[in-house]
Design an enzyme around this catalytic site. Structure first.
Site, PDB file in Angstrom:
ATOM      1  N   HIS A 174       0.849  -1.200   0.000  1.00  9.83           N
ATOM      2  CA  HIS A 174       0.000   0.000   0.000  1.00  9.83           C
ATOM      3  C   HIS A 174       0.882   1.246   0.000  1.00  9.83           C
ATOM      4  O   HIS A 174       1.565   1.527   0.978  1.00  9.83           O
ATOM      5  CB  HIS A 174      -0.929  -0.020   1.211  1.00  9.83           C
ATOM      6  CG  HIS A 174      -1.803   1.197   1.288  1.00  9.83           C
ATOM      7  ND1 HIS A 174      -2.770   1.461   0.350  1.00  9.83           N
ATOM      8  CD2 HIS A 174      -1.833   2.242   2.158  1.00  9.83           C
ATOM      9  CE1 HIS A 174      -3.379   2.604   0.650  1.00  9.83           C
ATOM     10  NE2 HIS A 174      -2.819   3.094   1.743  1.00  9.83           N
ATOM     11  N   ASP A 425       1.774  -1.209   4.403  1.00  9.80           N
ATOM     12  CA  ASP A 425       2.259   0.041   3.813  1.00  9.80           C
ATOM     13  C   ASP A 425       3.701  -0.092   3.321  1.00  9.80           C
ATOM     14  O   ASP A 425       4.575  -0.510   4.082  1.00  9.80           O
ATOM     15  CB  ASP A 425       2.200   1.166   4.850  1.00  9.80           C
ATOM     16  CG  ASP A 425       0.765   1.535   5.208  1.00  9.80           C
ATOM     17  OD1 ASP A 425      -0.154   0.867   4.713  1.00  9.80           O
ATOM     18  OD2 ASP A 425       0.571   2.494   5.986  1.00  9.80           O
TER      19      ASP A 425
END
Length: 1185
Positions: A174, A425
């Site tokens: 992400h 992330d």
């Protein structure tokens, strides 16, 4: 006399048509086949059907009555003002200003069929209606064991004997385009390494898979890689190893973003993918937006995606859906009568999208299978049990442990196909992590797949691999409804991730940038449309060689900067301070460029003699209406200097409807008169320009002109210095100091009366409304509509929310107030300034932290039917406070209020007493309203803010928030970078002519046509461009009216967007443009191209001959009474003739396409007539010339 006769005949004809249509309606109602019931006994249900029909008939009769009385008014107006020029305002003996009735009658005709849509009731009700789900749930937050927010999951070991479990592990990373670091810093530090490693590592094993969603990052990387690497990427996409999911420029926020920008960033991403990789996304992936809007499934469905995934949903809803196996559903729009908007949606069940919360219910176990956290690395497992590398010795035990989690998770879903995301992330940024995850998982898969007795098939997959396998398992075509799966309608706001931590603060956080976002959006839409029209006219005249085609690069850049800002840490106000500045700089840069594009297009279009057109970037023909010195400054308006020769103004109306508006201009002399381009005087009002509560700015005046502006067109006006009495009419000012000892600096030209003491309560009025104010506070108290006895209490007040004293406090994301709001108590009473004049009157109250203005336009039609409200807020000296504006009325709205989703649709809301105060706030990108059987009060907004109705008859909005601490969601900062921010609103009070309880109880609602058009007026202001040359006599200028017919009232041109030239065409065009083919012949005209424009363009910076025309037909409610609306349009049952729409241009081709132009729909036909259903957004690929 002759004209009067014609008018009477015309009026009679319209009257006859109306009567005939009523007759036909009655006829239709009588012959409705559903009415002929068998026998004479009416069961209960049929009686209620009959009652409904009678109610509908009453409503239709009432509407017809409205239309006919409207026709009468129009005919009377027309006969009264058939002769002569527009008359100017005059003063009556009692001291108020009167504007003569409009010289052109306004006429609105809505066909009764077009009123049926809002009455609804055609389709089947969904299995899951989110409003009802909210009412049902206890929200009790019980401890669920290892899955803290859920429950214990059990299964029988033999459940998969007949049908094995199919597991797809989906690796993802992400990448936030800005959050803790700026977009560029993330790219250089992490993203480029992720994508470079991806190309390398995916080629090592054809069984590996990866998904990517943010095209903003991907395109930047693409521009920096070799041809070989690009070829490798195309191969990986082609063989299904790499999937582009959603394919937008960013993964947008779904609360604050406006549907124009949501669509624009989706088109930008999809067009990039098609041009560079030749791929069309099939599945949507939204793991991080903080709550989900039902606008998104509609846009994805219209773009031809067949499945989508969401993650951040209230933990209580996740638990409820998991317990009832409703985590996968067909998501349907509330208004949809025939399931045409359904899209398959997968909701992730657990707390987060990271590895500990995706393999199954127990994060302590899942964390042991995140092989980036192997001992010795930089991150570990908070549950204190580290992962172990998979070896022959431990694979059986490890695989069994993981399989147990997979089986438990699969029990929450209806099918035997399981999705397991694997990522977080900015993951996979080093080759070592690729090896750790892919090699260890492959060992587990090999073990599981080689043991038939385990009845499991596990593999890496993409998101579409998962959806395809699921569709195959249930035996349907992708996109169809799987048997036995529920249908859901509604949205997923507001979001809480734990306890009472509601993410409702970000609906307002950093309102300055939320406002700048919308200013840029309005400019982008205006620039796109004007550039497309100017280019089409220039090409038709063979003048495109002289036109600055290079402006296309500026448009392209602005699309991308606006798109970037839709990211779920940008428009939300949840990024670090330095990152917010980076976004601000990008937004301002694009705003400045778009003003250039608009000026260049307007210059070409208003020239009487197009052959005289010369583009000189160093000396633009027009100057801008305002400037912003820095990314965090409010706009400073341009002052037009008057002298002996007239100054010309070009005014752009970005709306597709003609508008009668008051256009404000700053000038350097009070001796001014305004004329039309033909030299006729126009009504205008002269006011002082105020620098503060008590000081006028010397030698600057505001002249406000009443001008009729053509739809999407340009109107030329002249300003003359005039010393005789024919100048602008002066407004008068009363200044109330409330006992404060303040010096007042006045101007001689505009009378100012100073009152040291407090005023009595007072009222302002125009022909539609009377608004009354408190003399003490200067704030609004009540509104009375013309022709009504009763005044409606609408009192406004400012309030302040604090934050909790406990450990959890409000921050950029969370709203955690310390109880109900307390009244705002400034240290001094306000200075109140009341201005009255022929075209507008206003009240401005200056408080310590906010100055608020309420303005009433004395203008027929839309502008005069609502109050213009604005608040200039500055809370930079507050500590942990949020400033709110509340309207209190006697509307009996009970616990119901209505907010919009993305400016696209309305979602009814209910104040839930069982939830904390902060849970009852919702996003308001464009409007919110409350209503009872008699009235509806709508607050329109020009920027996204948080809104609620905390008790009956109230509507309140959070204007700004200043918070000194982080709220533990990863940002690591409070909100301390507040700016002086101007929040703009319109307050519209409407009478409900035909309301009924049954109708109001349905989970669907629509604004009226007046409300829609009011919102457009607020969001698309007219742009004023003075002709820059002060001394030279300008060339002959002509107003530009692009549309040959009036657009239907319920149609909106969302965009007219020139498409990018194909690369090869761009090269050819560039060669021709540089004159490489016949340099000699072109030589004489070369000087008209500025030297720096001869640098070879990038291929994506030139336009093709085609444009995307995106139309939206709005759904509207006819039950709100509408008199003297002042717009000249009708509705047309969704029909529109595009062939003859643009004056002086031919429609060369018309191809309906999917929303983002990736798929042609049907064949190109010769017909240029189209039809849209209510609420439909449709895209057409067109060629104008």
């Amino acid at each position: 006399m002759k004209l009067k006769k014609q008018v009477t005949v015309c009026g009679a004809a319209i009257f006859c048509v109306a009567v005939f249509s009523l007759y036909l309606m009655l006829d239709r109602v009588q012959h409705d086949p559903t009415r002929h019931q068998s026998g004479g006994n009416f069961p209960r249900s049929q009686i209620s059907v009959l009652q409904n029909r009678i109610e509908q008939l009453e409503q239709l009769l009432e509407e017809n009555h409205e239309i006919i009385s409207h026709i009468k008014d129009s005919v009377l107006e027309l006969t009264a003002h058939a002769e002569g020029q527009p008359a100017l305002p005059h003063h009556t003996p009692n001291g108020s200003w009167v504007l003569p009735p409009e010289s052109r009658p306004s006429f609105l005709s809505v066909s009764p069929q077009d009123c049926q849509f809002a009455l609804g009731g055609k389709g089947q009700s969904p299995d899951l209606q989110m409003l009802a789900v909210y009412s049902l749930l206890p929200f009790d937050n019980q401890d669920g064991g290892v899955w803290k927010q859920g429950f214990d999951i059990t299964y029988e070991p033999n459940e998969w004997d007949t049908e094995p479990l199919q597991v797809f592990v989906v690796p993802h990373s992400h990448n936030d385009p800005g959050w803790i670091k700026t977009f560029d810093k993330y790219y250089y530090d992490q993203t480029q390494h992720i994508l470079n490693s991806m190309v390398l590592k995916m080629q090592e094993d054809p069984r590996r898979r990866f998904i990517w969603s943010e095209i903003s990052f991907f395109s930047k990387w693409w521009d920096n890689i070799s041809a070989q690497k690009r070829a490798a990427v195309r191969r990986l996409v082609g063989n299904g190893q790499l999937e582009m999911v959603t394919g937008g420029w960013v993964m947008p926020d779904e609360a604050n973003s406006h549907y124009f920008a949501m669509i624009d960033q989706l088109i930008e991403g999809h067009q990039w993918l098609e041009k560079n990789i030749g791929v069309t996304p099939r599945s949507g992936w939204a793991v991080d937006p903080f709550g989900h809007s039902s606008t998104m499934p509609y846009l994805l469905k219209r773009s031809n995606l067949t499945g989508m995934l969401i993650q951040r949903v209230h933990y209580a809803i996740k638990k409820h859906f998991a317990a009832t196996q409703n985590l996968e559903f067909m998501w349907r729009q509330t208004w949809d009568p025939d399931a045409s908007t359904d899209i398959f949606c997968h909701m992730m069940p657990f707390y987060s999208y990271d590895v500990p919360h995706t393999c199954g219910p127990d994060p302590k176990i899942c964390c042991q299978f995140d092989f980036k956290r192997l001992p010795g690395g930089r991150i570990n497992c908070p549950w204190k049990v580290p992962p172990r590398a998979i070896t022959d010795a431990n694979v059986a035990e490890r695989a069994q442990l993981l399989l147990d989690q997979y089986r438990k998770k699969s029990k929450l879903y209806r099918s035997k196909v399981l999705l397991v995301p694997l990522g977080d992330d900015f993951r996979y940024d080093k080759p070592q992590e690729w090896d750790a995850q892919f090699l260890n998982y492959q060992r587990i898969f090999d073990f599981l797949n080689s043991r038939p007795n385990l009845h499991v098939q596990a593999q890496f997959g993409t998101l579409s691999d998962y959806f395809d396998a699921l569709y195959k398992k249930v035996g349907i075509v992708p996109g169809m409804k799987p048997p036995g799966f529920p249908v859901l309608s509604g949205d997923f706001f507001s979001y809480a991730d734990r306890e009472d931590h509601y993410w409702t603060g970000y609906y307002t956080s950093r309102p300055f940038y939320k406002s700048l976002d919308r200013v840029l959006e309005a400019h982008l839409r205006g620039a796109e449309i004007l550039y497309s029209l100017a280019l089409a006219h220039a090409r038709r005249a063979g003048a495109d060689g002289r036109y600055p085609l290079s402006d296309y690069a500026l448009l392209s850049n602005a699309r991308r900067n606006l798109g970037l800002f839709q990211h779920h840490d940008a428009i939300t106000g949840t990024a670090k301070e330095a990152v917010a500045v980076d976004y601000g700089v990008r937004l301002l840069h694009s705003l400045t460029n778009l003003k250039r594009v608009i000026i260049n297009a307007a210059h070409y279009l208003v020239l009487g003699d197009k052959d005289t057109y010369r583009h000189d970037p160093a000396a633009p023909f027009l100057s801008t209406d305002d400037t912003r010195p820095n990314q965090d400054s409010l706009p400073e308006r341009t002052v037009v200097k008057l002298d002996a020769s007239p100054r010309y103004l070009v005014v752009f109306n970005p709306l597709e409807q003609e508008r009668l508006s008051v256009v404000p201009v700053l000038v350097d002399s009070p001796h001014v008169r305004v004329l039309s381009e033909e030299g006729q005087p126009l009504p205008s009002q002269l006011s002082a320009h105020w620098g503060s509560a008590t000081d006028t700015v010397p030698d600057i005046y505001q002249v406000s002109v009443l001008a009729r502006l053509p739809a999407l067109g340009l109107r030329v006006l002249q300003l003359h210095k005039s010393f005789n009495s024919h100048g602008a009419l002066k407004s008068s000012v009363r200044l109330y100091l409330h006992g404060r000892d303040l010096a007042v600096r006045k101007q001689e030209a505009v009378p100012v009366h100073v009152f040291p003491a407090t005023a009595e309560d007072f009222c302002l009025e125009n022909q539609h409304l009377q608004a009354c104010f408190s003399g003490r506070s200067g704030l609004l108290q009540s509104i009375r509509r013309a022709g009504e006895e009763r005044e409606q209490r609408v009192s406004s007040e400012f309030l302040v929310y604090g934050t909790r004293t406990s450990k959890d406090k409000s921050g950029a994301y969370l709203f955690l107030p310390d109880g109900e709001a307390k009244p705002y108590a400034p240290k001094d009473p306000p200075v109140v300034r009341v201005t009255e004049g022929p075209l507008f009157s206003e009240v401005i109250s200056y408080y310590q932290h906010v100055q608020t203005m309420v303005r009433l336009y004395n203008v027929p039609g839309v502008e005069g039917l609502s109050l213009d409200v604005s608040c200039l807020v500055d809370i930079r000296d507050h500590i942990n406070k949020e400033l709110a504006l509340r309207f209190s009325t006697d509307i009996e709205s009970d616990d119901t209020f209505f907010t919009d989703l993305n400016g696209f649709q309305i979602q009814p809301r209910r104040y839930q007493r069982k939830l904390p105060l902060q849970a009852n706030f919702y996003p308001m990108p464009a409007m919110a309203y409350i209503q009872d059987m008699q009235s509806r009060l709508t607050l329109h907004t020009a920027q996204a803010l948080g809104v609620s109705s905390l008790s009956s008859g109230q509507l309140e909005v959070i204007l700004d928030r200043r918070l000194m601490q982080d709220d533990n969601r990863g940002l690591g900062q409070g909100l301390k970078d507040n700016k002086r921010t101007c929040n703009r609103f319109r307050l519209l009070l409407e009478h409900r002519a035909t309301a009924n309880k049954v109708q109001d109880g349905r989970p669907i609602s629509f604004p009226s046509l007046l409300s829609h058009i009011t919102s457009m007026h607020l969001n698309a202001e007219a742009l004023v461009m003075p002709v820059a040359q002060e001394k030279l006599a300008p060339p002959v200028l002509r107003s530009f009216t692009p549309l040959s017919t009036t657009f239907p009232c319920d149609f909106h041109i969302l965009n007219l967007r020139m498409l990018q030239a194909e690369v090869s065409c761009a090269l050819q065009a560039r060669r021709a443009w540089l004159g490489q083919d016949s340099w000699g012949g072109l030589a004489p005209t070369v000087p008209s191209i500025a030297p720096h424009t001869l640098v070879p363009q990038q291929d994506d910076s030139l336009p093709s001959a085609e444009a995307a025309l995106i139309l939206h037909r709005k759904g509207f409610d006819c039950s709100l009474e509408a008199k003297n609306l002042g717009f000249n349009c009708t509705t047309s049952q969704g029909k529109l003739a595009l062939g003859s729409l643009f004056q002086g241009l031919e429609l060369g081709s018309l191809q309906p396409t999917s929303l983002t132009l990736m798929y042609p729909l049907g064949t190109t036909s010769n017909s240029t007539n189209i039809r849209l259903d209510p609420m439909e957004i449709a895209t057409f690929r067109i060629r104008l010339g």
